[in-house]
Design a protein around this motif. Structure first.
Motif, short mmCIF file in Angstrom:
data_model
loop_
_atom_site.label_atom_id
_atom_site.label_comp_id
_atom_site.label_asym_id
_atom_site.label_seq_id
_atom_site.Cartn_x
_atom_site.Cartn_y
_atom_site.Cartn_z
N HIS A 7 0.53 -1.40 -0.08
CA HIS A 7 0.20 -0.09 0.10
C HIS A 7 0.31 1.32 0.45
N ILE A 23 -4.11 6.06 -0.20
CA ILE A 23 -4.76 6.45 0.45
C ILE A 23 -5.66 5.07 1.40
N PHE A 24 -5.37 3.66 0.76
CA PHE A 24 -5.96 2.90 1.61
C PHE A 24 -6.10 2.94 3.07
N HIS A 25 -4.02 2.52 2.64
CA HIS A 25 -3.43 2.41 3.73
C HIS A 25 -3.73 3.21 4.56
N VAL A 26 -3.87 4.58 4.83
CA VAL A 26 -3.49 5.58 5.50
C VAL A 26 -5.31 6.51 6.34
N GLU A 27 -6.54 5.43 5.32
CA GLU A 27 -7.88 4.91 5.91
C GLU A 27 -7.07 4.12 7.08
N GLU A 28 -6.73 2.61 6.92
CA GLU A 28 -6.12 1.89 7.50
C GLU A 28 -5.77 2.23 9.32
N GLY A 30 -5.41 5.53 10.35
CA GLY A 30 -5.75 5.98 11.14
C GLY A 30 -4.76 7.68 11.21
N ASP A 31 -4.99 8.11 12.07
CA ASP A 31 -4.23 9.59 12.15
C ASP A 31 -2.82 9.26 12.62
N SER A 55 1.26 5.93 14.05
CA SER A 55 -0.67 6.38 13.97
C SER A 55 -1.19 6.35 15.33
N ASN A 85 -2.67 11.90 6.13
CA ASN A 85 -3.74 12.18 6.18
C ASN A 85 -4.56 12.91 5.21
N LYS A 86 -3.84 14.18 5.12
CA LYS A 86 -5.08 15.15 4.53
C LYS A 86 -4.71 15.18 3.07
#
Length: 121
Positions: A7, A23-28, A30-31, A55, A85-86
């Motif tokens: 990812h 983006i997929f991995h960032v959503e997994e 979190g911050d 994170s 994240n942004k």
């Protein structure tokens, strides 16, 4: 832009490339709260440890999708790692590298292949 099974994304621009987290991995994850960047000039083989990310959900090593030499880190992320994240696949890039084995880039997944990979069971 190409993607790895771990990812990460790689965006090639001439002889250099940017590397970041999908983006997929960032959503997994979190911050994002902290990134331990590699030293400038560090050479990393494909699948070698590129950096370390923390994170709110996890802390882990990040493995390089390509063999490379680190030429620049995203200084903005030193003070504001949450920027990943942004804008994970844009201004939230982690580092700029020189590809030491450019043919590895071509073996990464394109966007369509990556989307298919994400939906596999």
């Amino acid at each position: 832009m190409r993607y790895s099974k771990d990812h990460l994304w790689v965006r090639k621009e001439g002889d250099l490339a940017y590397i970041g987290i999908s983006i997929f991995h960032v959503e997994e994850l979190g911050d994002i709260t902290f990134i331990d960047f590699p030293a400038l000039g560090k050479e990393v083989e494909k699948d070698g440890v590129l950096c370390y990310i923390e994170s709110i959900k996890a802390a882990s090593d990040v493995y390089s999708p390509v063999s490379c030499k680190v030429v620049e880190i995203n200084q903005h992320l030193k003070d504001a790692p949450e920027w990943v994240n942004k804008d994970a696949e844009g201004e939230g890039w982690i580092m700029k590298v020189s590809l030491t084995n450019p043919s590895e880039f071509d073996k990464l997944m394109d966007h369509t292949q990556y989307e298919s990979y994400l939906t596999q069971d």
